[in-house]
Design a protein around this motif. Structure first.
Motif, PDB file in Angstrom:
ATOM      1  N   MET A   6     -19.894 -21.951-103.672  1.00  6.04           N
ATOM      2  CA  MET A   6     -20.171 -20.625-104.179  1.00  6.04           C
ATOM      3  C   MET A   6     -21.049 -19.853-103.201  1.00  6.04           C
ATOM      4  SD  MET A   6     -22.986 -21.317-107.167  1.00  6.04           S
ATOM      5  CE  MET A   6     -22.556 -19.825-107.992  1.00  6.04           C
ATOM      6  N   LYS A   7     -20.761 -18.544-103.137  1.00  7.23           N
ATOM      7  CA  LYS A   7     -21.479 -17.702-102.169  1.00  7.23           C
ATOM      8  C   LYS A   7     -22.913 -17.445-102.637  1.00  7.23           C
ATOM      9  CE  LYS A   7     -17.285 -15.212-100.776  1.00  7.23           C
ATOM     10  NZ  LYS A   7     -16.298 -15.899-101.638  1.00  7.23           N
ATOM     11  N   LEU A  35     -24.360 -14.694-102.434  1.00  4.81           N
ATOM     12  CA  LEU A  35     -24.345 -13.392-103.109  1.00  4.81           C
ATOM     13  C   LEU A  35     -24.091 -13.543-104.611  1.00  4.81           C
ATOM     14  CD1 LEU A  35     -24.422 -10.299-103.082  1.00  4.81           C
ATOM     15  CD2 LEU A  35     -22.057 -10.291-102.284  1.00  4.81           C
ATOM     16  N   THR A  36     -23.296 -14.547-104.984  1.00  6.72           N
ATOM     17  CA  THR A  36     -23.008 -14.771-106.405  1.00  6.72           C
ATOM     18  C   THR A  36     -24.296 -15.038-107.184  1.00  6.72           C
ATOM     19  OG1 THR A  36     -20.840 -15.635-105.831  1.00  6.72           O
ATOM     20  CG2 THR A  36     -21.649 -16.177-108.019  1.00  6.72           C
ATOM     21  N   ASN A  52     -27.019 -13.729-106.936  1.00  4.56           N
ATOM     22  CA  ASN A  52     -27.689 -12.474-107.271  1.00  4.56           C
ATOM     23  C   ASN A  52     -27.343 -12.012-108.695  1.00  4.56           C
ATOM     24  OD1 ASN A  52     -29.196 -10.008-106.180  1.00  4.56           O
ATOM     25  ND2 ASN A  52     -27.299  -9.071-106.902  1.00  4.56           N
ATOM     26  N   LEU A  93     -22.308 -13.495 -97.545  1.00  3.42           N
ATOM     27  CA  LEU A  93     -20.858 -13.634 -97.708  1.00  3.42           C
ATOM     28  C   LEU A  93     -20.280 -14.874 -97.037  1.00  3.42           C
ATOM     29  CD1 LEU A  93     -19.967  -9.886 -97.185  1.00  3.42           C
ATOM     30  CD2 LEU A  93     -19.964 -11.166 -99.324  1.00  3.42           C
ATOM     31  N   LEU A 137     -26.417 -14.284-111.281  1.00  2.00           N
ATOM     32  CA  LEU A 137     -26.449 -15.383-112.246  1.00  2.00           C
ATOM     33  C   LEU A 137     -27.869 -15.722-112.681  1.00  2.00           C
ATOM     34  CD1 LEU A 137     -23.825 -17.840-110.697  1.00  2.00           C
ATOM     35  CD2 LEU A 137     -23.471 -16.120-112.478  1.00  2.00           C
ATOM     36  N   LYS A 186     -20.232 -28.555-107.802  1.00  2.00           N
ATOM     37  CA  LYS A 186     -19.379 -29.586-107.195  1.00  2.00           C
ATOM     38  C   LYS A 186     -18.195 -28.920-106.515  1.00  2.00           C
ATOM     39  CE  LYS A 186     -20.542 -33.429-110.185  1.00  2.00           C
ATOM     40  NZ  LYS A 186     -20.239 -34.110-111.444  1.00  2.00           N
ATOM     41  N   GLU A 187     -17.954 -29.307-105.269  1.00  2.00           N
ATOM     42  CA  GLU A 187     -16.853 -28.730-104.483  1.00  2.00           C
ATOM     43  C   GLU A 187     -16.852 -27.207-104.595  1.00  2.00           C
ATOM     44  OE1 GLU A 187     -13.104 -30.706-105.363  1.00  2.00           O
ATOM     45  OE2 GLU A 187     -14.236 -32.509-105.850  1.00  2.00           O
ATOM     46  N   GLY A 188     -18.062 -26.638-104.577  1.00  2.00           N
ATOM     47  CA  GLY A 188     -18.172 -25.182-104.543  1.00  2.00           C
ATOM     48  C   GLY A 188     -18.082 -24.481-105.886  1.00  2.00           C
ATOM     49  N   ILE A 189     -17.832 -25.229-106.962  1.00  2.00           N
ATOM     50  CA  ILE A 189     -17.729 -24.612-108.294  1.00  2.00           C
ATOM     51  C   ILE A 189     -18.985 -24.959-109.094  1.00  2.00           C
ATOM     52  CG2 ILE A 189     -16.397 -24.417-110.432  1.00  2.00           C
ATOM     53  CD1 ILE A 189     -14.474 -23.644-108.407  1.00  2.00           C
ATOM     54  N   ALA A 190     -19.691 -23.931-109.547  1.00  2.27           N
ATOM     55  CA  ALA A 190     -20.905 -24.150-110.345  1.00  2.27           C
ATOM     56  C   ALA A 190     -20.532 -24.314-111.813  1.00  2.27           C
ATOM     57  CB  ALA A 190     -21.843 -22.957-110.182  1.00  2.27           C
ATOM     58  N   ASN A 191     -21.189 -25.264-112.464  1.00  3.83           N
ATOM     59  CA  ASN A 191     -20.913 -25.552-113.868  1.00  3.83           C
ATOM     60  C   ASN A 191     -22.108 -25.136-114.728  1.00  3.83           C
ATOM     61  OD1 ASN A 191     -20.582 -26.662-116.399  1.00  3.83           O
ATOM     62  ND2 ASN A 191     -19.686 -28.563-115.651  1.00  3.83           N
TER      63      ASN A 191
END
Lengths: 132, 268
Positions: A1-2, A4-5, A7, A98, A9, A119-124
């Motif tokens: 995940m970037k 920037l995201t 910002n 970015l 959450l 995990k693998e770039g995906i936030a849970n």
């Protein structure tokens, strides 16, 4: 995940929504990865008004990334310079916002201490039922 | 007609396959009446300042809740210039199903690569319940194609954590895939239980000035009752049906509501 995201959450717990400590989330044991993205200075100018600058400065410090100026730059600074591309500041922000991504690790709420895994770039951000 | 994003890489065993409802969202968001509304609301880049949006609030944040395959968010991101009049938008997806989050990332990236000069900036697809982890007041456009089918009960979430994780050694079980799919359609009483939770979050999550939401409903959701509820949220709340499809016995089978607040924002 970037980065920037982050910002946009905060902690997913209802009880933390009103707490100033629930934003920004704090990275813990993260593995970063650079994913190249096309530079676009006019995008940066449009993102700038959306940024919570002090939170971004905190995030950089916690990740051990090169420091940002303490105060947010003006939009004009990002489109200045000979080529109109804002020079090093624009490059740094582009890289940071970015292209720098959290691949693995956790994000921790500064209010309740709850840890969200990436995990693998995906936030849970799903909560166990007793915390909903 | 703008091209529909490809979802050929998505496994529809556990992620909702784009259907009539998804396509109605694409048609509605790209209809001239809606693009006119979005252009007015979210500013045009001024040629004098080379792409800098007039609004001091900066790039609008577009959030799709429950992205599934990602076809809608990919469409919005890829065709930002047509929908918003400029490409300076940020897009973010959420889904309770982690397989849907992965599918969405690929769908959006593929669609954007095919629209090199017109796409916005895609942030991420984040695994969460509705808008749970999004900062209040930050969402400018919210899009929701909910689980709207009336069912006796909502999916049981007690095993969700296990079902939400890919097991590389055994693969997904039938129960796992059925559970994940059910989250995309099963809506409980009147098909409204999940939508009602989202409606409760709207006043807090939308930008107080320029926030707008697009919500898809089916006839069994009693759209007129939903509209009444939205008008009852307080002074200034507006709601209008901006898209509809498939008449069944004189009823619109599906419709899309635009929900926003009056008096906002200034036109320039």
């Amino acid at each position: 995940m970037k980065l920037l995201t982050l910002n946009f959450l905060t902690c997913a717990r209802r009880a933390c929504k009103s707490s100033a400590d629930a934003f920004p989330l704090h990275p813990r044991d993260v593995e970063l990865e650079i994913v190249e993205a096309e530079p676009n200075p006019s995008f940066l100018s449009n993102i700038l008004p959306r940024l919570e600058w002090p939170a971004l400065v905190t995030l950089c410090a916690e990740l051990g990334l090169p420091g940002l100026p303490a105060e947010a730059p003006e939009v004009a600074e990002l489109t200045s310079g000979e080529d109109g591309k804002g020079g090093k500041l624009a490059e740094d922000l582009h890289r940071l916002l970015l292209e720098t991504t959290v691949k693995e690790g956790a994000l921790v709420c500064g209010n309740c201490g709850h840890e969200y895994k990436v995990k693998e770039g995906i936030a849970n951000f799903l909560l166990p039922s007793h915390l909903v | 007609m703008l091209p529909t994003p490809s979802t050929s890489h998505v496994s529809f065993d556990n992620v909702y396959e784009p259907a009539e409802d998804s396509f109605l969202l694409l048609d509605t968001l790209s209809a001239s009446s809606e693009t006119h509304f979005l252009h007015e609301r979210f500013g045009q880049p001024s040629s004098a300042t080379e792409g800098i949006v007039d609004s001091p609030q900066g790039a609008p944040l577009i959030v799709e809740v429950g992205t599934g395959s990602g076809v809608v968010l990919a469409f919005v991101n890829a065709h930002a210039d047509v929908l918003f009049g400029h490409r300076h938008i940020l897009t973010l997806g959420t889904d309770i199903n982690s397989f849907a989050c992965r599918a969405t990332e690929t769908t959006v990236e593929k669609a954007s690569a095919e629209a090199p000069n017109g796409h916005g900036i895609f942030l991420d697809a984040v695994n969460m319940d509705l808008t749970a982890a999004i900062r209040p007041g930050t969402v400018d456009v919210l899009i929701f194609n909910p689980p709207y089918v009336p069912t006796a009960e909502l999916p049981n979430l007690s095993q969700h954590h296990q079902y939400n994780t890919h097991n590389p050694s055994t693969g997904n079980s039938f129960e796992q895939d059925s559970h994940l799919l059910s989250l995309s359609y099963a809506g409980g009483v009147e098909g409204m239980e999940t939508t009602n939770r989202l409606l409760e979050q709207l006043p807090e999550i939308l930008d107080p000035e320029r926030g707008v939401a697009y919500l898809l409903l089916c006839a069994q959701n009693k759209p007129e009752k939903v509209k009444e509820h939205i008008r009852g949220l307080g002074a200034g709340w507006l709601v209008e049906t901006v898209g509809a499809s498939g008449k069944h016995g004189g009823w619109e089978k599906l419709q899309i509501l635009r929900i926003w607040r009056a008096g906002s924002p200034p036109a320039t």
